[in-house]
Design an enzyme around this catalytic site. Sequence first.
Site, short mmCIF file in Angstrom:
data_model
loop_
_atom_site.label_atom_id
_atom_site.label_comp_id
_atom_site.label_asym_id
_atom_site.label_seq_id
_atom_site.Cartn_x
_atom_site.Cartn_y
_atom_site.Cartn_z
N GLU A 44 -49.14 29.13 1.83
CA GLU A 44 -50.52 28.77 1.49
C GLU A 44 -51.49 29.26 2.57
O GLU A 44 -51.24 29.08 3.76
CB GLU A 44 -50.60 27.24 1.37
CG GLU A 44 -51.96 26.65 1.12
CD GLU A 44 -51.92 25.12 1.04
OE1 GLU A 44 -52.93 24.52 0.67
OE2 GLU A 44 -50.86 24.53 1.37
N LYS A 126 -55.76 26.35 -5.99
CA LYS A 126 -55.13 25.03 -5.94
C LYS A 126 -55.85 24.07 -6.88
O LYS A 126 -57.09 24.00 -6.88
CB LYS A 126 -55.19 24.52 -4.50
CG LYS A 126 -54.30 23.36 -4.14
CD LYS A 126 -54.40 23.16 -2.63
CE LYS A 126 -53.39 22.17 -2.08
NZ LYS A 126 -53.44 22.13 -0.60
N CYS A 162 -48.96 24.07 -3.04
CA CYS A 162 -48.69 22.88 -2.22
C CYS A 162 -48.90 21.54 -2.95
O CYS A 162 -48.02 21.05 -3.61
CB CYS A 162 -49.50 22.93 -0.93
SG CYS A 162 -48.78 21.92 0.40
#
Length: 593
Positions: A44, A126, A162
Amino acid sequence: MAQLRIALAQVNSTVGDLDGNADKIVDWVRRAAGANAHLVAFPEMMLTGYPVEDLALRASFVEASQRALDRLARRLADEGLGDVPVVTGYLDRRPVGLVRSGQPAGAPLNAAAWLHGGEVLVRSAKHHLPNYGVFDEYRIFVRGDRLPVVRVHGVDVATAVCEDLWQDGGPVSATTASGAGLLLAINASPYERDKDDARLDLCARRAREAGCALAYVNMVGGQDELVFDGDSVIVGADGSLLARAPRFVEHLLVADLALPAATSAGRDRTPVDALDGTTITIDRHVLSTAPLPAYPVEPQTVAEPLDDLAEVYAALVLGTRDYVRKNGFRSVVLGLSGGIDSALVATIASDAIGPENVHAILLPSRHSSEGSVVDAEDLVKRQGVNSRIVPIAGMVEAFEAQLDLHGLAAENLQARIRANIWMGLSNEHGHLVLTGGNKSELATGYSTLYGDSAGGFAPIKDVFKLTVWELARWRNAQAGVDLPFLHPFAEEPIPEAVIKKEPSAELRPGQRDVDSLPPYTDLDPVLTDYVERDMGRDALVSAGHDPALVDRVIRMVDIAEYKRRQYPPGPKITPKNFGRDRRLPITNRWRER
Protein backbone atom coordinates in the site's frame (compact mmCIF):
# COMPACT_ATOMS: atom_id res chain seq x y z
CA MET A 1 -7.64 -24.68 -13.59
CA ALA A 2 -5.02 -22.15 -14.67
CA GLN A 3 -1.55 -21.65 -13.31
CA LEU A 4 -0.24 -18.28 -12.11
CA ARG A 5 3.14 -17.48 -10.60
CA ILE A 6 2.75 -14.47 -8.31
CA ALA A 7 5.51 -12.49 -6.60
CA LEU A 8 4.81 -10.44 -3.48
CA ALA A 9 7.49 -7.77 -3.00
CA GLN A 10 7.62 -7.18 0.76
CA VAL A 11 9.82 -4.09 0.73
CA ASN A 12 10.73 -0.98 2.72
CA SER A 13 9.70 2.40 1.33
CA THR A 14 10.45 5.88 2.68
CA VAL A 15 7.77 8.53 3.04
CA GLY A 16 8.24 11.30 0.48
CA ASP A 17 11.12 9.64 -1.40
CA LEU A 18 9.27 9.21 -4.68
CA ASP A 19 12.39 8.66 -6.77
CA GLY A 20 14.00 6.28 -4.27
CA ASN A 21 10.79 4.28 -3.91
CA ALA A 22 10.43 4.08 -7.70
CA ASP A 23 14.02 2.81 -7.95
CA LYS A 24 13.15 0.12 -5.43
CA ILE A 25 10.05 -0.93 -7.38
CA VAL A 26 12.08 -1.30 -10.58
CA ASP A 27 14.75 -3.32 -8.76
CA TRP A 28 12.24 -5.75 -7.25
CA VAL A 29 10.26 -6.08 -10.49
CA ARG A 30 13.54 -7.11 -12.10
CA ARG A 31 13.98 -9.76 -9.40
CA ALA A 32 10.42 -10.97 -9.95
CA ALA A 33 10.97 -11.14 -13.69
CA GLY A 34 14.11 -13.16 -13.03
CA ALA A 35 11.95 -15.60 -11.08
CA ASN A 36 9.58 -15.83 -14.10
CA ALA A 37 6.70 -14.28 -12.15
CA HIS A 38 3.52 -13.47 -14.09
CA LEU A 39 2.43 -10.76 -11.66
CA VAL A 40 4.29 -8.76 -8.98
CA ALA A 41 2.61 -6.78 -6.22
CA PHE A 42 3.94 -4.08 -3.89
CA PRO A 43 2.56 -2.72 -0.60
CA GLU A 44 0.00 0.00 0.00
CA MET A 45 1.25 3.49 -0.98
CA MET A 46 4.61 2.00 -1.90
CA LEU A 47 5.44 4.85 -4.25
CA THR A 48 4.93 7.58 -1.62
CA GLY A 49 5.66 5.68 1.57
CA TYR A 50 3.07 5.23 4.32
CA PRO A 51 1.55 6.92 6.20
CA VAL A 52 1.83 10.25 4.38
CA GLU A 53 -0.48 11.91 6.93
CA ASP A 54 -1.33 15.50 5.94
CA LEU A 55 0.99 15.42 2.93
CA ALA A 56 -2.10 13.93 1.28
CA LEU A 57 -3.80 17.33 1.61
CA ARG A 58 -0.98 19.12 -0.23
CA ALA A 59 -1.75 19.39 -3.94
CA SER A 60 1.93 19.57 -4.89
CA PHE A 61 2.62 16.21 -3.27
CA VAL A 62 -0.42 14.51 -4.81
CA GLU A 63 0.56 15.78 -8.25
CA ALA A 64 4.14 14.62 -7.71
CA SER A 65 2.84 11.15 -6.87
CA GLN A 66 0.71 11.07 -10.03
CA ARG A 67 3.65 12.11 -12.21
CA ALA A 68 5.95 9.59 -10.52
CA LEU A 69 3.48 6.79 -11.27
CA ASP A 70 3.38 7.68 -14.98
CA ARG A 71 7.18 7.88 -15.10
CA LEU A 72 7.46 4.53 -13.36
CA ALA A 73 5.20 2.81 -15.90
CA ARG A 74 7.26 4.16 -18.79
CA ARG A 75 10.56 3.32 -17.09
CA LEU A 76 9.54 -0.30 -16.51
CA ALA A 77 8.86 -0.66 -20.22
CA ASP A 78 12.07 1.15 -21.17
CA GLU A 79 14.08 -1.26 -19.01
CA GLY A 80 12.51 -4.33 -20.58
CA LEU A 81 10.10 -5.03 -17.72
CA GLY A 82 6.89 -3.77 -19.32
CA ASP A 83 5.50 -7.26 -19.95
CA VAL A 84 5.30 -8.03 -16.22
CA PRO A 85 2.05 -6.70 -14.68
CA VAL A 86 2.86 -4.62 -11.59
CA VAL A 87 0.44 -3.64 -8.85
CA THR A 88 1.54 -0.86 -6.49
CA GLY A 89 0.08 1.62 -4.07
CA TYR A 90 0.38 5.37 -4.59
CA LEU A 91 -1.38 8.66 -3.79
CA ASP A 92 -4.04 9.92 -6.21
CA ARG A 93 -7.13 12.13 -6.09
CA ARG A 94 -10.59 12.24 -7.52
CA PRO A 95 -11.35 14.51 -10.44
CA VAL A 96 -12.52 17.87 -9.14
CA GLY A 97 -16.01 17.40 -10.55
CA LEU A 98 -16.66 14.47 -8.19
CA VAL A 99 -15.77 16.28 -4.96
CA ARG A 100 -18.62 16.57 -2.49
CA SER A 101 -19.10 18.95 0.41
CA GLY A 102 -17.51 17.77 3.65
CA GLN A 103 -14.80 15.69 1.99
CA PRO A 104 -11.07 16.29 2.54
CA ALA A 105 -9.67 19.18 0.53
CA GLY A 106 -8.48 18.03 -2.87
CA ALA A 107 -10.25 14.64 -2.51
CA PRO A 108 -7.02 12.56 -2.14
CA LEU A 109 -7.19 8.81 -2.64
CA ASN A 110 -5.23 5.98 -1.05
CA ALA A 111 -4.87 4.37 -4.44
CA ALA A 112 -3.70 1.22 -6.20
CA ALA A 113 -2.55 0.97 -9.82
CA TRP A 114 -1.86 -1.77 -12.36
CA LEU A 115 1.12 -0.97 -14.58
CA HIS A 116 1.71 -2.82 -17.85
CA GLY A 117 3.23 -2.14 -21.23
CA GLY A 118 4.51 1.29 -20.26
CA GLU A 119 1.09 2.54 -19.18
CA VAL A 120 -1.06 2.87 -16.08
CA LEU A 121 -3.73 0.33 -17.02
CA VAL A 122 -6.03 0.55 -13.99
CA ARG A 123 -6.49 2.96 -11.10
CA SER A 124 -8.61 2.27 -8.03
CA ALA A 125 -8.76 3.37 -4.40
CA LYS A 126 -9.23 2.08 -0.88
CA HIS A 127 -12.90 1.68 0.03
CA HIS A 128 -12.83 1.31 3.82
CA LEU A 129 -10.96 4.20 5.48
CA PRO A 130 -9.81 3.38 9.05
CA ASN A 131 -10.43 5.94 11.75
CA TYR A 132 -9.13 4.31 14.93
CA GLY A 133 -5.86 3.74 16.77
CA VAL A 134 -2.98 5.11 14.72
CA PHE A 135 -5.17 5.67 11.67
CA ASP A 136 -7.02 8.84 10.69
CA GLU A 137 -7.55 8.12 7.00
CA TYR A 138 -11.19 9.17 7.05
CA ARG A 139 -9.97 12.72 7.69
CA ILE A 140 -7.51 12.86 4.79
CA PHE A 141 -8.84 10.50 2.09
CA VAL A 142 -12.08 9.96 0.20
CA ARG A 143 -13.48 6.50 -0.39
CA GLY A 144 -13.00 4.44 -3.53
CA ASP A 145 -16.04 2.79 -5.09
CA ARG A 146 -14.60 0.40 -7.71
CA LEU A 147 -13.22 -3.13 -7.57
CA PRO A 148 -10.75 -3.69 -10.41
CA VAL A 149 -10.74 -7.25 -11.75
CA VAL A 150 -7.89 -7.79 -14.20
CA ARG A 151 -7.52 -10.92 -16.32
CA VAL A 152 -3.94 -12.24 -16.26
CA HIS A 153 -3.19 -15.40 -18.24
CA GLY A 154 -6.79 -16.46 -18.01
CA VAL A 155 -7.20 -15.76 -14.26
CA ASP A 156 -9.35 -12.91 -12.94
CA VAL A 157 -7.48 -11.04 -10.19
CA ALA A 158 -9.36 -8.59 -7.94
CA THR A 159 -7.51 -5.85 -6.02
CA ALA A 160 -8.20 -4.47 -2.53
CA VAL A 161 -6.26 -2.21 -0.16
CA CYS A 162 -5.48 -3.10 3.48
CA GLU A 163 -8.49 -2.00 5.55
CA ASP A 164 -10.76 -3.40 2.83
CA LEU A 165 -10.00 -6.78 4.41
CA TRP A 166 -10.47 -5.72 8.02
CA GLN A 167 -14.04 -4.45 7.57
CA ASP A 168 -17.08 -6.49 6.55
CA GLY A 169 -18.61 -5.89 3.16
CA GLY A 170 -17.08 -3.68 0.51
CA PRO A 171 -14.42 -5.11 -1.83
CA VAL A 172 -14.52 -8.62 -0.31
CA SER A 173 -18.26 -8.88 -0.98
CA ALA A 174 -17.77 -7.47 -4.46
CA THR A 175 -15.02 -10.02 -5.09
CA THR A 176 -17.48 -12.79 -4.28
CA ALA A 177 -19.90 -11.38 -6.84
CA SER A 178 -17.15 -10.97 -9.44
CA GLY A 179 -16.16 -14.63 -9.50
CA ALA A 180 -12.46 -13.71 -9.35
CA GLY A 181 -9.96 -16.51 -8.95
CA LEU A 182 -7.59 -14.46 -6.76
CA LEU A 183 -8.01 -11.52 -4.39
CA LEU A 184 -4.81 -9.47 -4.18
CA ALA A 185 -4.59 -7.21 -1.10
CA ILE A 186 -1.82 -4.61 -0.85
CA ASN A 187 -1.14 -3.49 2.70
CA ALA A 188 0.72 -1.24 5.10
CA SER A 189 -0.33 -2.98 8.30
CA PRO A 190 1.72 -1.89 11.35
CA TYR A 191 3.18 -4.35 13.81
CA GLU A 192 1.56 -5.01 17.16
CA ARG A 193 2.43 -7.76 19.55
CA ASP A 194 0.58 -11.00 18.61
CA LYS A 195 -0.96 -9.42 15.49
CA ASP A 196 0.43 -12.06 13.12
CA ASP A 197 -2.07 -14.68 14.30
CA ALA A 198 -4.99 -12.26 13.90
CA ARG A 199 -3.74 -11.26 10.46
CA LEU A 200 -3.50 -14.84 9.20
CA ASP A 201 -6.93 -15.70 10.61
CA LEU A 202 -8.36 -12.62 8.89
CA CYS A 203 -6.88 -13.58 5.51
CA ALA A 204 -8.20 -17.13 5.84
CA ARG A 205 -11.68 -15.90 6.73
CA ARG A 206 -11.81 -13.38 3.87
CA ALA A 207 -10.59 -15.97 1.38
CA ARG A 208 -13.43 -18.28 2.36
CA GLU A 209 -15.93 -15.41 2.13
CA ALA A 210 -14.66 -14.34 -1.29
CA GLY A 211 -14.54 -17.92 -2.51
CA CYS A 212 -11.03 -17.57 -3.94
CA ALA A 213 -7.36 -17.61 -3.01
CA LEU A 214 -6.01 -14.49 -1.33
CA ALA A 215 -2.53 -12.96 -1.65
CA TYR A 216 -1.61 -10.43 1.05
CA VAL A 217 1.54 -8.34 0.58
CA ASN A 218 2.59 -6.15 3.50
CA MET A 219 5.11 -3.37 3.91
CA VAL A 220 8.24 -3.81 6.04
CA GLY A 221 10.25 -1.09 7.79
CA GLY A 222 10.01 1.73 10.31
CA GLN A 223 8.23 5.06 9.89
CA ASP A 224 8.44 7.34 12.93
CA GLU A 225 6.58 5.38 15.64
CA LEU A 226 5.18 2.70 13.35
CA VAL A 227 6.98 -0.53 12.47
CA PHE A 228 5.79 -2.66 9.56
CA ASP A 229 6.72 -6.31 9.93
CA GLY A 230 5.99 -7.79 6.52
CA ASP A 231 4.55 -11.26 7.21
CA SER A 232 3.08 -11.41 3.69
CA VAL A 233 0.92 -14.50 3.16
CA ILE A 234 -0.96 -16.43 0.49
CA VAL A 235 -3.91 -18.60 1.45
CA GLY A 236 -6.11 -20.90 -0.59
CA ALA A 237 -9.83 -20.50 -1.19
CA ASP A 238 -10.41 -22.78 1.80
CA GLY A 239 -8.24 -20.56 4.03
CA SER A 240 -5.29 -22.95 4.14
CA LEU A 241 -1.83 -21.37 4.35
CA LEU A 242 0.09 -21.79 1.09
CA ALA A 243 3.07 -19.44 1.46
CA ARG A 244 4.41 -16.99 4.02
CA ALA A 245 7.28 -14.48 4.03
CA PRO A 246 9.70 -13.97 6.93
CA ARG A 247 9.07 -11.01 9.21
CA PHE A 248 10.99 -7.74 9.63
CA VAL A 249 13.08 -8.23 6.47
CA GLU A 250 12.65 -7.36 2.80
CA HIS A 251 11.66 -10.44 0.83
CA LEU A 252 10.26 -11.55 -2.53
CA LEU A 253 7.65 -14.24 -1.88
CA VAL A 254 7.13 -16.23 -5.09
CA ALA A 255 4.37 -18.82 -5.28
CA ASP A 256 2.82 -21.00 -8.00
CA LEU A 257 -0.95 -21.02 -7.70
CA ALA A 258 -3.47 -23.29 -9.40
CA LEU A 259 -6.52 -21.05 -9.82
CA PRO A 260 -9.91 -21.27 -11.53
CA ALA A 261 -9.89 -20.09 -15.13
CA ALA A 262 -12.01 -17.00 -15.79
CA THR A 263 -15.45 -17.60 -17.26
CA SER A 264 -17.11 -14.15 -17.21
CA ALA A 265 -17.11 -11.53 -19.94
CA GLY A 266 -13.72 -9.92 -20.44
CA ARG A 267 -14.58 -6.22 -20.19
CA ASP A 268 -17.54 -4.60 -18.46
CA ARG A 269 -18.56 -2.49 -15.49
CA THR A 270 -21.13 -3.95 -13.14
CA PRO A 271 -22.47 -2.22 -10.00
CA VAL A 272 -23.11 -4.59 -7.09
CA ASP A 273 -24.40 -4.24 -3.53
CA ALA A 274 -21.26 -4.14 -1.33
CA LEU A 275 -23.28 -5.23 1.75
CA ASP A 276 -21.96 -2.28 3.74
CA GLY A 277 -24.53 0.30 2.68
CA THR A 278 -22.63 1.21 -0.50
CA THR A 279 -22.47 0.14 -4.12
CA ILE A 280 -19.20 -0.95 -5.71
CA THR A 281 -18.66 -1.17 -9.46
CA ILE A 282 -16.78 -4.25 -10.65
CA ASP A 283 -14.41 -2.84 -13.25
CA ARG A 284 -13.08 -5.60 -15.53
CA HIS A 285 -9.94 -5.38 -17.67
CA VAL A 286 -8.02 -7.87 -19.77
CA LEU A 287 -4.24 -8.20 -19.96
CA SER A 288 -4.01 -11.74 -21.33
CA THR A 289 -6.71 -14.34 -21.79
CA ALA A 290 -4.89 -17.56 -22.64
CA PRO A 291 -3.79 -19.78 -19.77
CA LEU A 292 -0.09 -20.52 -19.71
CA PRO A 293 1.16 -23.98 -20.66
CA ALA A 294 2.02 -26.26 -17.78
CA TYR A 295 5.48 -25.80 -16.29
CA PRO A 296 7.29 -27.18 -13.22
CA VAL A 297 5.80 -25.88 -9.97
CA GLU A 298 8.29 -24.44 -7.49
CA PRO A 299 8.06 -25.51 -3.82
CA GLN A 300 6.10 -23.00 -1.76
CA THR A 301 7.86 -21.13 1.06
CA VAL A 302 6.41 -20.91 4.55
CA ALA A 303 8.71 -18.94 6.86
CA GLU A 304 9.23 -20.15 10.41
CA PRO A 305 7.43 -17.95 12.97
CA LEU A 306 9.35 -15.92 15.54
CA ASP A 307 8.66 -16.40 19.22
CA ASP A 308 7.02 -13.56 21.13
CA LEU A 309 10.14 -11.85 22.52
CA ALA A 310 12.02 -12.31 19.25
CA GLU A 311 9.35 -10.45 17.29
CA VAL A 312 9.20 -7.64 19.87
CA TYR A 313 12.97 -7.25 19.81
CA ALA A 314 13.07 -7.36 16.02
CA ALA A 315 10.46 -4.59 15.89
CA LEU A 316 12.50 -2.39 18.23
CA VAL A 317 15.67 -2.93 16.21
CA LEU A 318 13.99 -2.27 12.86
CA GLY A 319 12.16 0.81 14.16
CA THR A 320 15.38 2.24 15.57
CA ARG A 321 17.48 1.42 12.49
CA ASP A 322 15.03 3.02 10.07
CA TYR A 323 14.51 6.13 12.18
CA VAL A 324 18.28 6.67 12.27
CA ARG A 325 18.82 5.83 8.60
CA LYS A 326 15.80 7.55 7.06
CA ASN A 327 16.48 10.76 8.96
CA GLY A 328 20.05 10.97 7.73
CA PHE A 329 21.98 10.03 10.89
CA ARG A 330 24.95 7.70 10.89
CA SER A 331 25.52 7.41 14.65
CA VAL A 332 23.77 7.66 17.99
CA VAL A 333 24.70 8.84 21.48
CA LEU A 334 23.14 7.82 24.79
CA GLY A 335 23.77 8.07 28.48
CA LEU A 336 24.92 4.72 29.89
CA SER A 337 24.16 4.50 33.58
CA GLY A 338 24.82 0.88 34.42
CA GLY A 339 21.06 0.31 34.72
CA ILE A 340 18.87 -2.08 32.77
CA ASP A 341 17.07 0.51 30.59
CA SER A 342 20.14 2.20 29.14
CA ALA A 343 21.80 -1.21 28.75
CA LEU A 344 18.91 -2.50 26.64
CA VAL A 345 18.79 0.71 24.57
CA ALA A 346 22.54 0.46 23.89
CA THR A 347 22.12 -3.16 22.82
CA ILE A 348 19.21 -2.37 20.51
CA ALA A 349 21.30 0.42 18.98
CA SER A 350 24.27 -1.91 18.45
CA ASP A 351 22.03 -4.45 16.75
CA ALA A 352 20.38 -1.74 14.66
CA ILE A 353 23.35 0.22 13.30
CA GLY A 354 26.46 -1.60 14.56
CA PRO A 355 28.35 -0.99 17.83
CA GLU A 356 30.96 1.10 16.01
CA ASN A 357 28.26 3.74 15.44
CA VAL A 358 27.07 3.83 19.06
CA HIS A 359 28.54 6.37 21.48
CA ALA A 360 27.91 5.69 25.17
CA ILE A 361 28.49 8.50 27.66
CA LEU A 362 29.10 7.53 31.29
CA LEU A 363 28.06 10.40 33.56
CA PRO A 364 28.85 9.48 37.17
CA SER A 365 27.70 11.82 39.92
CA ARG A 366 28.52 11.82 43.61
CA HIS A 367 25.54 9.48 44.11
CA SER A 368 26.58 6.92 41.49
CA SER A 369 27.56 3.58 42.92
CA GLU A 370 30.90 2.06 42.00
CA GLY A 371 29.04 -0.96 40.64
CA SER A 372 27.09 1.15 38.16
CA VAL A 373 30.25 2.56 36.61
CA VAL A 374 31.90 -0.86 36.51
CA ASP A 375 28.80 -2.45 34.97
CA ALA A 376 28.58 0.25 32.31
CA GLU A 377 32.25 -0.23 31.45
CA ASP A 378 31.69 -3.99 31.25
CA LEU A 379 28.87 -3.49 28.72
CA VAL A 380 31.10 -1.19 26.65
CA LYS A 381 33.78 -3.88 26.56
CA ARG A 382 31.35 -6.69 25.67
CA GLN A 383 29.73 -4.79 22.80
CA GLY A 384 32.64 -2.72 21.52
CA VAL A 385 30.71 0.55 21.50
CA ASN A 386 32.50 3.88 21.74
CA SER A 387 32.56 5.32 25.25
CA ARG A 388 33.50 8.42 27.16
CA ILE A 389 33.38 9.23 30.87
CA VAL A 390 32.21 12.73 31.82
CA PRO A 391 31.94 13.14 35.61
CA ILE A 392 29.22 15.65 36.50
CA ALA A 393 29.88 16.23 40.22
CA GLY A 394 31.77 19.49 39.57
CA MET A 395 29.08 20.75 37.20
CA VAL A 396 26.37 20.04 39.76
CA GLU A 397 28.34 21.88 42.43
CA ALA A 398 28.72 24.90 40.12
CA PHE A 399 24.94 25.07 39.67
CA GLU A 400 24.33 24.55 43.37
CA ALA A 401 26.63 27.44 44.16
CA GLN A 402 24.28 29.72 42.22
CA LEU A 403 20.92 28.11 42.98
CA ASP A 404 19.42 27.10 46.29
CA LEU A 405 17.74 23.83 45.27
CA HIS A 406 16.53 21.04 47.51
CA GLY A 407 14.84 17.64 47.28
CA LEU A 408 13.36 16.77 43.92
CA ALA A 409 14.59 20.02 42.33
CA ALA A 410 18.18 19.12 43.26
CA GLU A 411 17.76 15.57 41.93
CA ASN A 412 16.34 16.80 38.63
CA LEU A 413 19.23 19.23 38.24
CA GLN A 414 21.61 16.30 37.88
CA ALA A 415 19.42 14.67 35.23
CA ARG A 416 19.21 17.93 33.27
CA ILE A 417 22.97 18.45 33.37
CA ARG A 418 23.43 14.96 31.93
CA ALA A 419 20.97 15.77 29.15
CA ASN A 420 22.87 18.96 28.32
CA ILE A 421 26.04 16.92 27.86
CA TRP A 422 24.65 14.36 25.44
CA MET A 423 22.68 17.01 23.57
CA GLY A 424 25.89 19.06 23.28
CA LEU A 425 27.78 16.05 21.92
CA SER A 426 24.91 15.44 19.52
CA ASN A 427 25.22 18.98 18.15
CA GLU A 428 29.00 18.76 17.94
CA HIS A 429 29.27 15.37 16.22
CA GLY A 430 25.90 14.87 14.52
CA HIS A 431 24.78 11.94 16.67
CA LEU A 432 21.10 11.19 17.23
CA VAL A 433 20.36 11.16 20.98
CA LEU A 434 18.59 7.99 22.14
CA THR A 435 16.36 8.32 25.19
CA GLY A 436 16.22 5.47 27.69
CA GLY A 437 12.80 5.70 29.37
CA ASN A 438 10.43 2.74 29.38
CA LYS A 439 6.62 2.69 29.25
CA SER A 440 6.21 2.20 33.00
CA GLU A 441 8.21 5.38 33.65
CA LEU A 442 6.38 7.35 30.97
CA ALA A 443 3.02 6.23 32.30
CA THR A 444 3.75 7.32 35.86
CA GLY A 445 5.77 10.44 35.08
CA TYR A 446 8.87 8.89 36.64
CA SER A 447 11.27 10.87 34.48
CA THR A 448 12.81 14.33 34.45
CA LEU A 449 11.48 16.68 31.83
CA TYR A 450 14.44 18.05 29.81
CA GLY A 451 16.59 15.51 31.66
CA ASP A 452 16.41 11.78 31.03
CA SER A 453 13.37 12.44 28.80
CA ALA A 454 15.47 14.52 26.38
CA GLY A 455 16.48 13.11 23.03
CA GLY A 456 15.50 12.39 19.46
CA PHE A 457 14.24 8.80 19.59
CA ALA A 458 13.11 6.50 22.40
CA PRO A 459 13.64 2.81 21.49
CA ILE A 460 11.86 1.34 24.55
CA LYS A 461 9.16 3.99 24.95
CA ASP A 462 6.41 1.36 24.44
CA VAL A 463 8.04 -1.38 26.54
CA PHE A 464 6.90 -1.92 30.12
CA LYS A 465 9.63 -2.43 32.72
CA LEU A 466 8.97 -6.13 33.24
CA THR A 467 9.31 -6.66 29.50
CA VAL A 468 12.59 -4.73 29.54
CA TRP A 469 14.03 -7.40 31.80
CA GLU A 470 12.55 -10.18 29.66
CA LEU A 471 14.06 -8.72 26.50
CA ALA A 472 17.47 -8.33 28.15
CA ARG A 473 17.48 -11.97 29.20
CA TRP A 474 16.22 -13.05 25.78
CA ARG A 475 18.94 -11.06 24.00
CA ASN A 476 21.66 -12.53 26.17
CA ALA A 477 20.39 -16.02 25.36
CA GLN A 478 20.86 -15.27 21.63
CA ALA A 479 24.64 -14.77 21.86
CA GLY A 480 26.03 -16.77 18.97
CA VAL A 481 22.58 -17.27 17.37
CA ASP A 482 22.29 -16.26 13.70
CA LEU A 483 19.26 -13.99 13.27
CA PRO A 484 19.14 -11.23 10.63
CA PHE A 485 18.34 -8.48 13.14
CA LEU A 486 21.09 -9.32 15.66
CA HIS A 487 24.75 -8.30 15.75
CA PRO A 488 27.00 -11.36 16.17
CA PHE A 489 28.31 -10.69 19.67
CA ALA A 490 30.72 -13.34 20.89
CA GLU A 491 29.36 -13.19 24.46
CA GLU A 492 26.28 -12.01 26.28
CA PRO A 493 26.01 -8.29 25.44
CA ILE A 494 24.42 -7.24 28.76
CA PRO A 495 26.26 -7.98 32.02
CA GLU A 496 24.28 -10.22 34.35
CA ALA A 497 24.92 -7.75 37.18
CA VAL A 498 22.93 -5.12 35.28
CA ILE A 499 19.95 -7.45 34.92
CA LYS A 500 20.00 -8.50 38.58
CA LYS A 501 20.51 -5.14 40.27
CA GLU A 502 17.64 -3.27 41.87
CA PRO A 503 16.65 -0.31 39.66
CA SER A 504 17.60 3.16 40.85
CA ALA A 505 17.89 6.62 39.32
CA GLU A 506 20.89 7.24 41.65
CA LEU A 507 20.05 10.91 42.14
CA ARG A 508 20.25 10.77 45.93
CA PRO A 509 21.98 8.48 48.46
CA GLY A 510 20.49 4.98 48.55
CA GLN A 511 17.69 5.83 46.11
CA ARG A 512 15.53 2.99 44.76
CA ASP A 513 12.66 3.03 42.27
CA VAL A 514 10.35 1.50 44.89
CA ASP A 515 10.78 4.66 46.98
CA SER A 516 8.63 6.46 44.40
CA LEU A 517 6.79 3.67 42.56
CA PRO A 518 4.96 0.47 43.46
CA PRO A 519 6.95 -2.69 42.70
CA TYR A 520 6.93 -3.25 38.93
CA THR A 521 5.32 -6.66 39.40
CA ASP A 522 2.31 -4.82 40.85
CA LEU A 523 2.54 -1.66 38.76
CA ASP A 524 2.76 -3.03 35.21
CA PRO A 525 -0.45 -5.11 35.31
CA VAL A 526 -2.43 -2.06 36.48
CA LEU A 527 -0.85 0.11 33.80
CA THR A 528 -1.68 -2.46 31.14
CA ASP A 529 -5.35 -2.45 32.11
CA TYR A 530 -5.62 1.32 32.61
CA VAL A 531 -3.55 2.53 29.66
CA GLU A 532 -3.98 -0.17 27.02
CA ARG A 533 -7.46 -1.45 27.88
CA ASP A 534 -8.95 1.91 29.01
CA MET A 535 -10.44 0.35 32.13
CA GLY A 536 -11.87 2.82 34.67
CA ARG A 537 -11.35 2.66 38.42
CA ASP A 538 -14.28 0.35 39.19
CA ALA A 539 -13.34 -2.00 36.37
CA LEU A 540 -9.75 -2.12 37.60
CA VAL A 541 -10.84 -3.04 41.10
CA SER A 542 -13.31 -5.61 39.74
CA ALA A 543 -10.43 -7.12 37.76
CA GLY A 544 -8.68 -7.88 41.05
CA HIS A 545 -6.31 -4.93 41.48
CA ASP A 546 -5.86 -3.51 44.96
CA PRO A 547 -8.06 -0.38 45.34
CA ALA A 548 -5.34 1.69 47.03
CA LEU A 549 -2.85 0.73 44.32
CA VAL A 550 -5.39 1.59 41.61
CA ASP A 551 -5.99 5.05 43.08
CA ARG A 552 -2.28 5.71 43.36
CA VAL A 553 -1.48 4.58 39.82
CA ILE A 554 -4.39 6.46 38.23
CA ARG A 555 -3.27 9.69 39.88
CA MET A 556 0.33 9.28 38.68
CA VAL A 557 -0.74 8.50 35.13
CA ASP A 558 -3.29 11.31 34.86
CA ILE A 559 -1.05 14.12 36.06
CA ALA A 560 1.87 13.13 33.80
CA GLU A 561 0.17 13.74 30.46
CA TYR A 562 2.11 16.96 29.86
CA LYS A 563 5.39 15.06 30.17
CA ARG A 564 4.37 12.37 27.70
CA ARG A 565 3.31 14.98 25.15
CA GLN A 566 6.92 16.26 25.09
CA TYR A 567 8.60 12.86 24.87
CA PRO A 568 10.46 11.74 21.73
CA PRO A 569 8.87 9.21 19.35
CA GLY A 570 9.62 5.53 19.73
CA PRO A 571 8.60 2.21 18.13
CA LYS A 572 5.03 1.10 18.74
CA ILE A 573 4.78 -2.55 19.81
CA THR A 574 1.55 -2.62 21.86
CA PRO A 575 -2.08 -2.06 20.83
CA LYS A 576 -2.01 1.37 22.50
CA ASN A 577 1.21 3.36 22.68
CA PHE A 578 1.80 6.82 24.08
CA GLY A 579 1.64 8.92 20.95
CA ARG A 580 -0.45 8.13 17.89
CA ASP A 581 -2.73 5.70 19.74
CA ARG A 582 -3.56 7.42 23.02
CA ARG A 583 -4.65 11.05 22.81
CA LEU A 584 -5.83 12.66 26.02
CA PRO A 585 -6.11 16.34 26.97
CA ILE A 586 -3.38 17.82 29.13
CA THR A 587 -5.75 20.30 30.76
CA ASN A 588 -8.27 17.89 32.20
CA ARG A 589 -10.16 17.90 35.51
CA TRP A 590 -11.78 14.50 35.02
CA ARG A 591 -10.56 11.98 37.59
CA GLU A 592 -11.61 8.38 38.10
CA ARG A 593 -13.39 7.98 41.42
